[in-house]
Design a protein around this motif. Structure first.
Motif, PDB file in Angstrom:
ATOM      1  N   VAL A 143      46.428  52.774  22.196  1.00 26.66           N
ATOM      2  CA  VAL A 143      46.823  52.867  23.597  1.00 26.66           C
ATOM      3  C   VAL A 143      45.631  53.138  24.500  1.00 26.66           C
ATOM      4  O   VAL A 143      45.650  52.789  25.675  1.00 26.66           O
ATOM      5  CB  VAL A 143      47.919  53.927  23.774  1.00 26.66           C
ATOM      6  N   ASP A 222      44.808  56.983  29.625  1.00 22.36           N
ATOM      7  CA  ASP A 222      45.880  56.010  29.420  1.00 22.36           C
ATOM      8  C   ASP A 222      47.193  56.634  28.973  1.00 22.36           C
ATOM      9  O   ASP A 222      48.256  56.053  29.178  1.00 22.36           O
ATOM     10  CB  ASP A 222      45.447  54.979  28.363  1.00 22.36           C
ATOM     11  N   LYS A 223      47.129  57.794  28.331  1.00 29.75           N
ATOM     12  CA  LYS A 223      48.340  58.445  27.817  1.00 29.75           C
ATOM     13  C   LYS A 223      48.146  59.948  27.849  1.00 29.75           C
ATOM     14  O   LYS A 223      47.045  60.450  27.576  1.00 29.75           O
ATOM     15  CB  LYS A 223      48.631  57.997  26.384  1.00 29.75           C
ATOM     16  N   CYS A 240      52.709  61.079  35.592  1.00 33.95           N
ATOM     17  CA  CYS A 240      52.632  59.892  34.743  1.00 33.95           C
ATOM     18  C   CYS A 240      53.534  58.774  35.263  1.00 33.95           C
ATOM     19  O   CYS A 240      53.186  57.592  35.190  1.00 33.95           O
ATOM     20  CB  CYS A 240      53.000  60.251  33.304  1.00 33.95           C
ATOM     21  N   LYS A 245      51.825  55.798  33.590  1.00 30.86           N
ATOM     22  CA  LYS A 245      50.985  56.208  32.464  1.00 30.86           C
ATOM     23  C   LYS A 245      51.900  56.655  31.322  1.00 30.86           C
ATOM     24  O   LYS A 245      52.903  57.342  31.545  1.00 30.86           O
ATOM     25  CB  LYS A 245      50.089  57.363  32.910  1.00 30.86           C
ATOM     26  N   ARG A 246      51.586  56.262  30.104  1.00 32.77           N
ATOM     27  CA  ARG A 246      52.393  56.659  28.958  1.00 32.77           C
ATOM     28  C   ARG A 246      52.343  58.180  28.785  1.00 32.77           C
ATOM     29  O   ARG A 246      51.325  58.815  29.064  1.00 32.77           O
ATOM     30  CB  ARG A 246      51.889  56.001  27.681  1.00 32.77           C
ATOM     31  N   CYS A 247      53.423  58.750  28.296  1.00 27.27           N
ATOM     32  CA  CYS A 247      53.410  60.184  28.033  1.00 27.27           C
ATOM     33  C   CYS A 247      54.384  60.529  26.911  1.00 27.27           C
ATOM     34  O   CYS A 247      55.399  59.859  26.712  1.00 27.27           O
ATOM     35  CB  CYS A 247      53.735  61.005  29.278  1.00 27.27           C
ATOM     36  N   THR A 248      54.024  61.560  26.182  1.00 27.41           N
ATOM     37  CA  THR A 248      54.902  62.191  25.189  1.00 27.41           C
ATOM     38  C   THR A 248      55.010  63.658  25.583  1.00 27.41           C
ATOM     39  O   THR A 248      53.987  64.326  25.782  1.00 27.41           O
ATOM     40  CB  THR A 248      54.326  62.069  23.773  1.00 27.41           C
ATOM     41  N   GLY A 456      60.125  61.277  23.909  1.00 30.98           N
ATOM     42  CA  GLY A 456      59.335  60.723  22.818  1.00 30.98           C
ATOM     43  C   GLY A 456      59.413  61.569  21.563  1.00 30.98           C
ATOM     44  O   GLY A 456      60.076  62.618  21.519  1.00 30.98           O
ATOM     45  N   ALA A 466      53.539  56.082  18.602  1.00 32.22           N
ATOM     46  CA  ALA A 466      53.442  56.565  19.981  1.00 32.22           C
ATOM     47  C   ALA A 466      52.047  56.374  20.562  1.00 32.22           C
ATOM     48  O   ALA A 466      51.868  56.468  21.780  1.00 32.22           O
ATOM     49  CB  ALA A 466      53.832  58.040  20.044  1.00 32.22           C
ATOM     50  N   TYR A 467      51.053  56.131  19.715  1.00 23.03           N
ATOM     51  CA  TYR A 467      49.668  55.916  20.175  1.00 23.03           C
ATOM     52  C   TYR A 467      49.242  54.462  20.043  1.00 23.03           C
ATOM     53  O   TYR A 467      48.055  54.151  20.094  1.00 23.03           O
ATOM     54  CB  TYR A 467      48.723  56.842  19.404  1.00 23.03           C
ATOM     55  N   GLU A 469      50.044  50.313  21.270  1.00 28.13           N
ATOM     56  CA  GLU A 469      50.676  49.335  22.145  1.00 28.13           C
ATOM     57  C   GLU A 469      51.003  48.095  21.319  1.00 28.13           C
ATOM     58  O   GLU A 469      50.269  47.751  20.383  1.00 28.13           O
ATOM     59  CB  GLU A 469      49.728  48.925  23.284  1.00 28.13           C
TER      60      GLU A 469
END
Length: 477
Positions: A143, A222-223, A240, A245-248, A456, A466-467, A469
């Motif tokens: 990601v 990016d995350k 995010c 922006k991706r997030c967990t 997530g 999760a990390y 794409e």
């Protein structure tokens, strides 16, 4: 006293941009036991730039996953050799009983490194699927730059639940430890350097909230992978979301332990003590609501009180200690305030209360409330301390209803002589993970929550995904 005057950025120890420092205070003695630089926005900029350079131009994301897994495996070997040092360090800085540090605070992060090192050797990066006009290659790619923002309660656990899969995936990472527990991250940085992780792949900057928000909102990230309070998680999710922006997010919990009528209470108490009061009650998965049928309510209250009474309060460095101090004075004040709230709401403290067990250190009396309802604040809000609330239920359907009547859905347990029936109960409770006669977080299985407990999943193959794409490459012929 452990003192550091540099930050770990770009594979090197560098001077901070500012002059501020963070004092690490022992929760047991209230004395300063460590000091590190207080990271600034400029330090975060430098760390993100190093991570960005390592991702955009360095070798790490261009290595095969198996090659990266081999490096993570070397890091695991080094980590294994320094487990005891890590356990003692975490106990010193945040007050976790040394028995828990040796059982979980250091071994669980090691287990994550070992798990992802093994998974990365065989995880499929590409697969072929049939398409309309020809085959489609489905590819998994890292990601990018990850901001890992972690709390103080299980600092290495929450760093590694993010760092291990991110590294295997090919990401580069900026870790922001909590200001209460920065010392263990310096030990980790030493291990990362010794393992031969390329420069800039892992960067560590301890800092407070403002610098942390600067990191989260940085356009070079990016995350975001965050563990902490639900309130902070909402703020991070908003940032995010604005930036796409991706997030967990792994957030709070108010988990329920359902005691069924067939439960053998004496045999259950050993495991329940861990499930309820691990790490001095400072655990998001702690089973702080104990649900007991009216048929056995008094018996369960007595058993729980006896269980807590048998856990000595004292010096966290003493292996005989069952419950140590809370991490900070503000945390003690928070927990004592909830004890007052419980009394004011009409619940009865059958053990503990507001009298402090020690004159020095941030100790509170482990407290068990009876006569409580699920509508009380002590049953609905995350206290994050050694406070348990025993709530009566009418029948199993009512127990499930009460367990689900929460803003949270992180974990849960059921205690029964019939494990098969326990699984049936587990299927009905809306939580991300569940235990039958134990509380266990498995490296091979996804961990995370429903509702306000987060977004997530971490751990397992899902934690690695999760990390990554997904990229689809269609071709003609």
């Amino acid at each position: 006293m452990r003192q550091h005057d540099t930050l770990f950025i770009g594979g090197d120890w560098v001077a901070p941009a500012g002059t501020g420092t963070i004092d690490v205070v022992s929760p047991h003695t209230e004395e300063v036991v460590g000091r590190v630089p207080d990271g600034t926005a400029a330090d975060m900029d430098r760390a993100v730039a190093a991570a960005r350079q390592a991702f955009d131009h360095g070798p790490w994301p261009r290595m095969t996953m198996a090659e990266r897994a081999a490096v993570v495996g070397r890091l695991a070997e080094i980590y294994a050799s320094r487990q005891e040092e890590m356990a003692e360090l975490i106990t010193m800085e945040m007050g976790s009983p040394i028995t828990f540090s040796r059982m979980a605070q250091a071994p669980q992060p090691l287990g994550m490194l070992q798990y992802y090192a093994e998974l990365g050797r065989t995880f499929p990066v590409e697969e072929e699927r049939p398409g309309t006009f020809g085959p489609v290659t489905v590819r998994r790619e890292p990601v990018g730059v990850v901001a890992a923002v972690v709390p103080w309660n299980v600092p290495q656990f929450v760093i590694m639940i993010k760092l291990a899969p991110a590294l295997v995936a090919g990401c580069t990472v900026v870790v922001k430890p909590a200001p209460e527990t920065p010392l263990d991250s310096y030990l980790l940085a030493e291990m990362v350097k010794e393992a031969g992780v390329p420069d800039g792949v892992v960067n560590i900057v301890a800092a407070g909230r403002e610098a942390g928000e600067h990191l989260v909102s940085h356009p070079g990230v990016d995350k975001v992978a965050f563990t902490g309070s639900t309130a902070a998680g909402r703020r991070i999710a908003a940032i995010c979301g604005e930036q796409l922006k991706r997030c967990t997010l792994e957030l709070g919990g108010k988990s329920a332990a359902i005691i069924l009528d067939d439960c053998d209470l004496p045999s259950a108490m050993g495991f329940l003590s861990i499930a309820t009061l691990m790490n001095n009650g400072q655990a998001c998965v702690a089973q702080t609501r104990i649900l007991a049928s009216r048929n056995r309510y008094d018996e369960v209250v007595e058993a729980v009180a006896g269980m807590v009474r048998a856990m000595p309060v004292g010096d966290p460095a003493d292996p005989a200690t069952g419950i140590g101090p809370l991490v900070a004075e503000r945390q003690r004040e928070r927990v004592e305030n909830y004890i007052r709230i419980g009394i004011d709401e009409g619940a009865k403290p059958v053990l503990g209360g507001l009298e402090r067990p020690r004159d020095r250190g941030w100790y509170v009396a482990p407290t068990v409330f009876a006569g409580a309802t699920n509508e009380m604040r002590i049953a609905r809000e995350e206290i994050f301390g050694p406070v348990l609330t025993v709530i009566p239920y009418e029948n199993e359907d009512d127990a499930v209803r009460i367990a689900n009547d929460s803003d949270y859905g992180l974990h849960g347990t059921v205690w029964t002589a019939d494990p098969g029936h326990g699984v049936e109960i587990a299927r009905r409770v809306r939580t991300g993970s569940y235990g039958v006669n134990l509380l266990m977080i498995e490296n091979s299985s996804p961990f995370g929550g429903y509702k306000s407990s987060g977004l997530g999943r971490e751990l397992g193959p899902e934690g690695l995904a999760a990390y990554l794409e997904y990229k689809s490459i269609a071709r003609l012929g």
